[in-house]
Write an enzyme that holds these catalytic residues in place. Structure first.
Site, short mmCIF file in Angstrom:
data_model
loop_
_atom_site.label_atom_id
_atom_site.label_comp_id
_atom_site.label_asym_id
_atom_site.label_seq_id
_atom_site.Cartn_x
_atom_site.Cartn_y
_atom_site.Cartn_z
CG HIS A 198 1.80 6.10 8.77
ND1 HIS A 198 1.61 6.76 7.59
CD2 HIS A 198 1.40 4.83 8.56
CE1 HIS A 198 1.12 5.93 6.71
NE2 HIS A 198 0.98 4.75 7.27
NE ARG A 305 -1.78 -7.66 14.21
CZ ARG A 305 -1.40 -7.66 15.49
NH1 ARG A 305 -0.12 -7.62 15.81
NH2 ARG A 305 -2.30 -7.70 16.46
NE ARG A 341 -4.15 -11.42 10.84
CZ ARG A 341 -4.39 -10.48 11.73
NH1 ARG A 341 -5.06 -10.76 12.84
NH2 ARG A 341 -3.96 -9.25 11.55
CD GLU A 438 -9.93 -11.76 14.43
OE1 GLU A 438 -9.24 -10.94 15.06
OE2 GLU A 438 -9.70 -12.05 13.24
CG ASN A 461 -5.92 -7.02 19.99
OD1 ASN A 461 -5.72 -7.24 21.17
ND2 ASN A 461 -4.93 -7.02 19.10
CG ASP A 462 -10.63 -7.50 15.67
OD1 ASP A 462 -11.05 -6.33 15.68
OD2 ASP A 462 -9.74 -7.89 14.89
NE ARG A 472 -8.21 -3.47 17.14
CZ ARG A 472 -7.57 -4.51 16.61
NH1 ARG A 472 -8.27 -5.55 16.16
NH2 ARG A 472 -6.27 -4.55 16.54
CB CYS A 509 -2.20 -14.03 18.36
SG CYS A 509 -3.72 -13.96 17.41
C1 PEP Z 1 -6.80 -9.49 17.47
O1 PEP Z 1 -7.84 -9.05 16.96
O2 PEP Z 1 -6.70 -9.73 18.68
C2 PEP Z 1 -5.61 -9.74 16.64
C3 PEP Z 1 -4.56 -10.36 17.11
O3 PEP Z 1 -5.61 -9.30 15.37
P1 PEP Z 1 -5.48 -7.76 14.96
O4 PEP Z 1 -5.05 -6.98 16.16
O5 PEP Z 1 -4.49 -7.74 13.85
O6 PEP Z 1 -6.88 -7.44 14.51
MG MG Z 2 -8.14 -9.14 14.84
#
Ligand code: PEP
Ligand code: MG
Length: 585
Positions: A198, A305, A341, A438, A461-462, A472, A509
């Protein structure tokens, strides 16, 4: 003597100032055995301290501005913990049965609770033990007659301006972080904490340079010592010599100057040198983030998100509550598109009642969870449809891996419409449906998704996590997490090209889109819609204004044929250092 500590930089920026050590109260409690006649008095002293902390939290909550929803949520969590009978009744019984002093009884109870948290499989829940420790620290400070609030200058930092003080703590409760807003400290560093704690999330949202996970910083840093905090690199320099200090002062001034210059770009149209219009969208977590998106001239919201509306609470938000949240964002963006989303819960963002899976990142996460909870999903879809009356709304599905998920979501949206019609509730009808690319399967079998979707958004990211099999959130393998790995770049390039061929709009994104060092690479790969944290928009825009996509494209095509990550990095560096008018030479 000058020395350096390395931790996890969780919030960028440079700060130079004097260390102000905050004590880790639980380490300092005395262990006393009290005579029987004093025990009830001790219980009363404990109850009073709990009462005072409760009042203090309530007071802090009342002081918060409307916009501080995230802070309020943290305070609510701490208030709930403070009401937990396990935490409150346990110490009372230890005082009565074993004659412990209140502080010691509380620390023993905290240790027992922390062990229970350690046994959780879910890393998110495990990290919540920090909240319990923070609440206990507050009560102990109260018992020991010290204010739990930061902001009290220690002897050695007396007379030093707050802007030049750097907080050094074992851990910092989010409720204490509120004081940073009032007090304007330069930065903070802590012994513990992960990138998903947090405290880290809050630090980023408040744009305070921060380094966590320094393990033992409080033991080696002395009150009043001069520190440099480099939140970009996760480095602390203690007692820097004059040369290093001068270098960092210069960097700090440059960063400040660049930031203030960037503000001028807010109204500039996002056009490349060869007149290609690039969309710069904002990623947000809560409705209040819309202000930051507007302040930085975002072209819309590219990723809301929504799962953050579901965290830190016992019940899921009702249809009306979600509707209000989505409406606020849509109205706030005044006609600009808003991509909502559907909640991406699971993995590291679990609901309290969620069962922990063996491997949560590969489990019932994102759309899988939504489709398995149709009632909860229906509530969200109805709320989104209702908010769509106030502006252009697009629905984005997270974690798609097969087309049945898209078809089922469409059917659910249709059912949500019917429900609203039956209830005679107004809703917006013109809603596009998109999917997150993703999971490697979605990128590889892109065409079957493109046939069914109105747009796609690449979650790098994913995509990186699942392509490279690197968690991650795991610090231990963080050095292997590389979004520029040739395999990840191939999947991104394949998705961009495939979407363009089918005429389906595509954005990125994930974190990659907000990194100005990668803007030219992404432009050259064909990306035209970037979505990122609002504070990154102007820096990325600056890159766009000085780039020529016609010239970049052939260079990037060559770069993508490289299979050595070091060479790829070198070529990206070249792309960035080449003046725009000579890019092609
Ligand atoms: C991602 O996975 O790149 C993404 C934008 O979603 P999150 O980071 O919320 O998993
Ligand atoms: Mg993601």
């Amino acid at each position: 003597m000058s020395f350096t500590l390395h931790g996890l930089g969780v919030s960028g920026g440079i700060a130079i100032g004097q260390a102000q050590l905050l004590s880790h109260a639980t380490l300092e409690v005395s262990h006393l055995t009290l005579p029987t006649r004093q025990l009830e008095k001790e219980v009363a002293r404990f109850e009073k301290a709990v009462e005072r902390v409760r009042d203090e939290l309530e007071g802090l909550r009342g002081e918060l501005a409307e916009s501080a929803a995230e802070m309020r949520a943290f305070i609510d969590v701490h208030t709930l913990i403070l009401q937990d009978p396990e935490l409150i009744d346990g110490p009372k019984s230890l005082i009565r049965t074993r004659g412990c002093n209140a502080e010691w009884a509380l620390v023993q109870q905290m240790d027992a609770l922390v062990k229970q948290f350690d046994a959780f499989d879910d890393p998110y829940l495990r990290e919540r033990k920090a909240d319990v420790v923070q609440v206990v620290e507050r009560v102990i400070k109260e018992l020991m007659g010290r204010s739990g609030k930061i902001g009290r200058a220690s002897k050695s930092t007396k007379g030093v301006k707050e802007e030049e003080q750097i907080i050094v703590a074992h851990d910092l409760p989010p409720s204490d972080l509120i004081s940073f807003k009032e007090h304007r400290f330069a930065a903070f560093v802590t012994d513990v904490g992960g990138a998903t704690s947090h405290t880290a999330i809050l630090a980023r949202s408040m744009a305070i340079p921060a380094v966590v996970g320094l393990r033992g910083a409080r033991e080696v840093i002395k009150d009043g010592e001069l520190l440099i905090v480099d939140g970009f690199r996760g480095v602390i320099i203690i007692n820097p010599d004059e040369r290093v200090l001068e270098e960092y002062r210069l960097r700090k001034t440059q960063i400040e100057l660049e930031r203030s210059k960037l503000k001028r770009l807010k109204k500039a149209e996002s056009l490349t040198l060869d007149d290609v219009r690039i969309d710069l969208l904002a990623n947000i977590e809560l409705p209040d983030d819309v202000q930051a998106a507007k302040d930085n001239g975002a072209d819309g919201i590219g990723l809301f998100r929504t799962e953050f509306l579901f965290l830190n609470r016992r019940e899921i938000p009702s249809e009306d509550e979600q509707y209000e949240a989505y409406r606020k964002v849509v109205k706030g963006m005044a006609g600009k598109p808003v991509v909502i989303r559907t909640y991406d819960l699971g993995a590291d963002k679990t609901l309290d009642q969620a069962r922990s899976a063996t491997n949560p990142a590969l489990g019932r996460r994102g759309i899988r969870l939504s489709l398995s909870e149709p009632a909860m999903f229906g509530i969200q879809l109805r709320a989104i449809l209702r908010a769509a009356r106030f502006g252009p709304v697009r629905i984005l599905i997270p974690m798609i891996s097969n087309v049945q998920e898209v078809d089922a979501t469409r059917a659910m949206i249709e059912r949500a419409r019917e429900d609203l019609r039956d209830r005679r509730i107004a809703y917006g009808d013109d809603i596009q449906l998109g999917g997150m690319i993703e999971i490697p399967a979605a990128a590889l079998a892109l065409n079957m998704f493109l046939k069914r979707l109105d747009f796609v958004s690449i979650g790098t990211n994913d995509l990186t996590q699942y392509t490279l099999a690197i968690d991650r959130g795991d610090e231990e393998v963080a050095d292997l997490y590389d979004s520029l790995h040739p395999a990840v770049l191939m999947l991104i390039a394949h998705t961009l090209a495939g979407a363009e061929k089918s005429g389906v709009p595509v954005s990125i994104c994930g974190e990659l889109a907000g990194n100005p060092k990668l803007t030219r690479l992404l432009l050259g790969m064909g990306l035209r819609h970037f979505s990122m944290h609002p504070s990154q928009i102007l820096e990325v825009k600056q890159q766009i204004l000085t780039s020529d996509v016609g010239q970049l494209a052939p260079m990037v095509r060559k770069l993508l044929r490289l299979d050595d990550p070091a060479q790829i990095r070198e070529q990206i560096r070249r792309l960035n250092s080449t003046p725009a008018d000579s890019l092609a030479r």
